[in-house]
Design a protein around this motif. Structure first.
Motif, PDB file in Angstrom:
ATOM      1  N   GLU A 189      87.823 -39.501   8.545  1.00 52.35           N
ATOM      2  CA  GLU A 189      88.926 -39.671   7.737  1.00 52.35           C
ATOM      3  C   GLU A 189      88.284 -40.221   6.315  1.00 52.35           C
ATOM      4  OE1 GLU A 189      92.315 -42.091   8.213  1.00 52.35           O
ATOM      5  OE2 GLU A 189      91.337 -42.974  10.039  1.00 52.35           O
ATOM      6  N   PHE A 190      89.088 -40.133   5.397  1.00 55.91           N
ATOM      7  CA  PHE A 190      88.657 -40.573   3.919  1.00 55.91           C
ATOM      8  C   PHE A 190      90.085 -40.675   2.957  1.00 55.91           C
ATOM      9  CE2 PHE A 190      86.894 -40.920  -0.346  1.00 55.91           C
ATOM     10  CZ  PHE A 190      86.003 -41.796  -0.252  1.00 55.91           C
ATOM     11  N   ARG A 191      90.121 -41.817   2.444  1.00 57.43           N
ATOM     12  CA  ARG A 191      91.174 -42.323   1.463  1.00 57.43           C
ATOM     13  C   ARG A 191      90.558 -42.496   0.396  1.00 57.43           C
ATOM     14  NH1 ARG A 191      95.163 -39.635   3.991  1.00 57.43           N
ATOM     15  NH2 ARG A 191      95.613 -40.337   6.449  1.00 57.43           N
ATOM     16  N   GLY A 192      90.874 -41.811  -0.882  1.00 60.18           N
ATOM     17  CA  GLY A 192      90.181 -42.386  -1.938  1.00 60.18           C
ATOM     18  C   GLY A 192      91.278 -41.749  -3.102  1.00 60.18           C
ATOM     19  N   GLU A 193      90.806 -41.828  -4.335  1.00 59.56           N
ATOM     20  CA  GLU A 193      91.311 -41.374  -5.634  1.00 59.56           C
ATOM     21  C   GLU A 193      91.440 -39.963  -5.712  1.00 59.56           C
ATOM     22  OE1 GLU A 193      91.831 -42.049 -10.461  1.00 59.56           O
ATOM     23  OE2 GLU A 193      90.240 -43.189  -9.270  1.00 59.56           O
ATOM     24  N   GLU A 210      82.599 -40.417  -4.923  1.00 61.72           N
ATOM     25  CA  GLU A 210      83.636 -40.387  -3.985  1.00 61.72           C
ATOM     26  C   GLU A 210      83.481 -39.142  -3.289  1.00 61.72           C
ATOM     27  OE1 GLU A 210      88.323 -40.014  -4.214  1.00 61.72           O
ATOM     28  OE2 GLU A 210      87.615 -41.958  -4.805  1.00 61.72           O
ATOM     29  N   HIS A 211      82.985 -37.789  -3.834  1.00 62.67           N
ATOM     30  CA  HIS A 211      82.495 -36.745  -3.137  1.00 62.67           C
ATOM     31  C   HIS A 211      81.526 -37.111  -1.979  1.00 62.67           C
ATOM     32  CE1 HIS A 211      84.665 -33.511  -5.733  1.00 62.67           C
ATOM     33  NE2 HIS A 211      85.433 -34.577  -5.347  1.00 62.67           N
ATOM     34  N   ALA A 228      82.790 -39.325   0.808  1.00 61.90           N
ATOM     35  CA  ALA A 228      83.504 -38.425   1.786  1.00 61.90           C
ATOM     36  C   ALA A 228      82.699 -37.544   2.640  1.00 61.90           C
ATOM     37  CB  ALA A 228      84.657 -37.652   0.876  1.00 61.90           C
ATOM     38  N   VAL A 275      89.934 -37.806  -3.104  1.00 67.57           N
ATOM     39  CA  VAL A 275      89.579 -37.385  -1.803  1.00 67.57           C
ATOM     40  C   VAL A 275      90.487 -37.768  -1.142  1.00 67.57           C
ATOM     41  CG1 VAL A 275      88.042 -36.467   0.049  1.00 67.57           C
ATOM     42  CG2 VAL A 275      87.123 -36.713  -2.268  1.00 67.57           C
ATOM     43  N   ASP A 276      91.248 -37.222  -0.153  1.00 69.74           N
ATOM     44  CA  ASP A 276      92.265 -37.900   0.676  1.00 69.74           C
ATOM     45  C   ASP A 276      92.276 -36.935   1.999  1.00 69.74           C
ATOM     46  OD1 ASP A 276      94.459 -39.053   1.913  1.00 69.74           O
ATOM     47  OD2 ASP A 276      95.102 -39.859   0.233  1.00 69.74           O
ATOM     48  N   PHE A 277      91.947 -37.337   2.944  1.00 73.10           N
ATOM     49  CA  PHE A 277      92.316 -36.761   4.263  1.00 73.10           C
ATOM     50  C   PHE A 277      92.209 -37.344   5.574  1.00 73.10           C
ATOM     51  CE2 PHE A 277      87.586 -36.078   3.559  1.00 73.10           C
ATOM     52  CZ  PHE A 277      87.180 -36.597   5.034  1.00 73.10           C
ATOM     53  N   GLY A 278      93.231 -37.144   6.424  1.00 74.33           N
ATOM     54  CA  GLY A 278      93.231 -37.906   7.598  1.00 74.33           C
ATOM     55  C   GLY A 278      92.301 -37.584   8.628  1.00 74.33           C
TER      56      GLY A 278
END
Length: 286
Positions: A154-158, A139-140, A143, A160-163
């Motif tokens: 932007e990235f939405r994960g378990e 995931e890193h 991202a 990593v999460d940023f708009g």
């Protein structure tokens, strides 16, 4: 065939910029550095994954991105690689910035060799669940690729999460810096290579005759052209016969291990290996 070198450098050894410049002068194609942020005291007997590794190589390891930046400043051609960087242990937004900056300043010379780590305590000190480190690493990397390749990322994960965000510089290489997965000839490593990387770093380089057909079959099953995956035997103690063997297997890049030490010993070892550079350049893959 291209030849690179790797050395496990500490604060007591010859500076990375000096080694990189010396390697470039002798015609080597790449320079690689490993990573360990720290060695927890209760992990006082680390495994010697490559013959010749010293305990201090775990305790006193230089930060590879910073060290490679010093090498970039005094070279113009040689590739700059991490071998390996423990990507799950890094904040991916910060690491994306660091690697992109290095690739930008070196004009696209970076290879990101990544791995998953053996030291449970080291990972946990970074807040990483050791059992899930492979998932965190994937995931890193995803991202980081989003940050590198998109103007508005932007990235939405378990993990990593940023708009929507801006982040420059972008790396010269697109959509990602060349990324190789380090590890043994295991199906889990092959799955990672095929799923989200550009190739494999087999540590030591043994057993490739049996392993390469398995990796290539895995790539075909996943719909990837095996020819697009590079295989770079890493930390190899090579001679002409071994390089010829690798060439017959279709390998076009090998990273040789150099023992760290003072300037006279390192330069002597580079001088001893230098004749392999023109020899390797004559080897052609099938």
């Amino acid at each position: 065939m291209r030849l690179g070198i790797t050395a496990a450098l500490t604060d007591r050894d010859l500076a990375p910029a000096t080694i990189a410049a010396a390697a470039e002068e002798r015609g080597f194609d790449s320079f690689w550095l490993p990573e360990h942020t720290h060695l927890p005291v209760r992990e006082d007997v680390p495994p010697a994954l490559v013959r010749g590794i010293r305990p201090d190589d775990y305790k006193r390891c230089l930060d590879p991105v910073v060290a490679l930046a010093t090498a970039a400043a005094v070279t113009s051609r040689i590739g700059l690689g991490t071998g390996i960087l423990l990507v799950a242990q890094h904040d991916p937004i910060v690491l994306a910035k660091q690697v992109a900056t290095l690739d930008h300043l070196s004009q696209g010379r970076v290879t990101l060799g990544v791995g998953f780590g053996w030291n449970k305590t080291e990972a946990e000190d970074h807040g990483v669940d050791f059992r899930r480190r492979w998932h965190v690493a994937r995931e890193h990397l995803a991202a980081m690729e989003a940050i590198w390749s998109a103007e508005l990322a932007e990235f939405r994960g378990e993990f990593v999460d940023f708009g929507p965000s801006w982040s420059w510089p972008k790396p010269v290489q697109q959509p990602r810096v060349r990324t190789l997965v380090g590890g043994g000839a295991r199906e889990s490593v092959f799955a990672a290579v095929v799923s989200y990387a550009d190739g494999w770093l087999p540590i030591g380089g043994g057993g490739l005759t049996e392993a390469l057909p398995r990796l290539r079959a895995r790539a075909e099953e996943a719909g990837r052209d095996p020819a697009t995956l590079c295989v770079v035997p890493f930390g190899t103690i090579a001679d002409r016969g071994k390089l010829e063997h690798y060439a017959r297997l279709g390998v076009d890049e090998v990273v040789l291990r150099v023992n760290a030490g003072d300037e006279s010993s390192v330069r002597a070892e580079l001088d001893a290996l230098a004749p392999l550079v023109p020899f390797a350049a004559t080897l052609e893959q099938p």
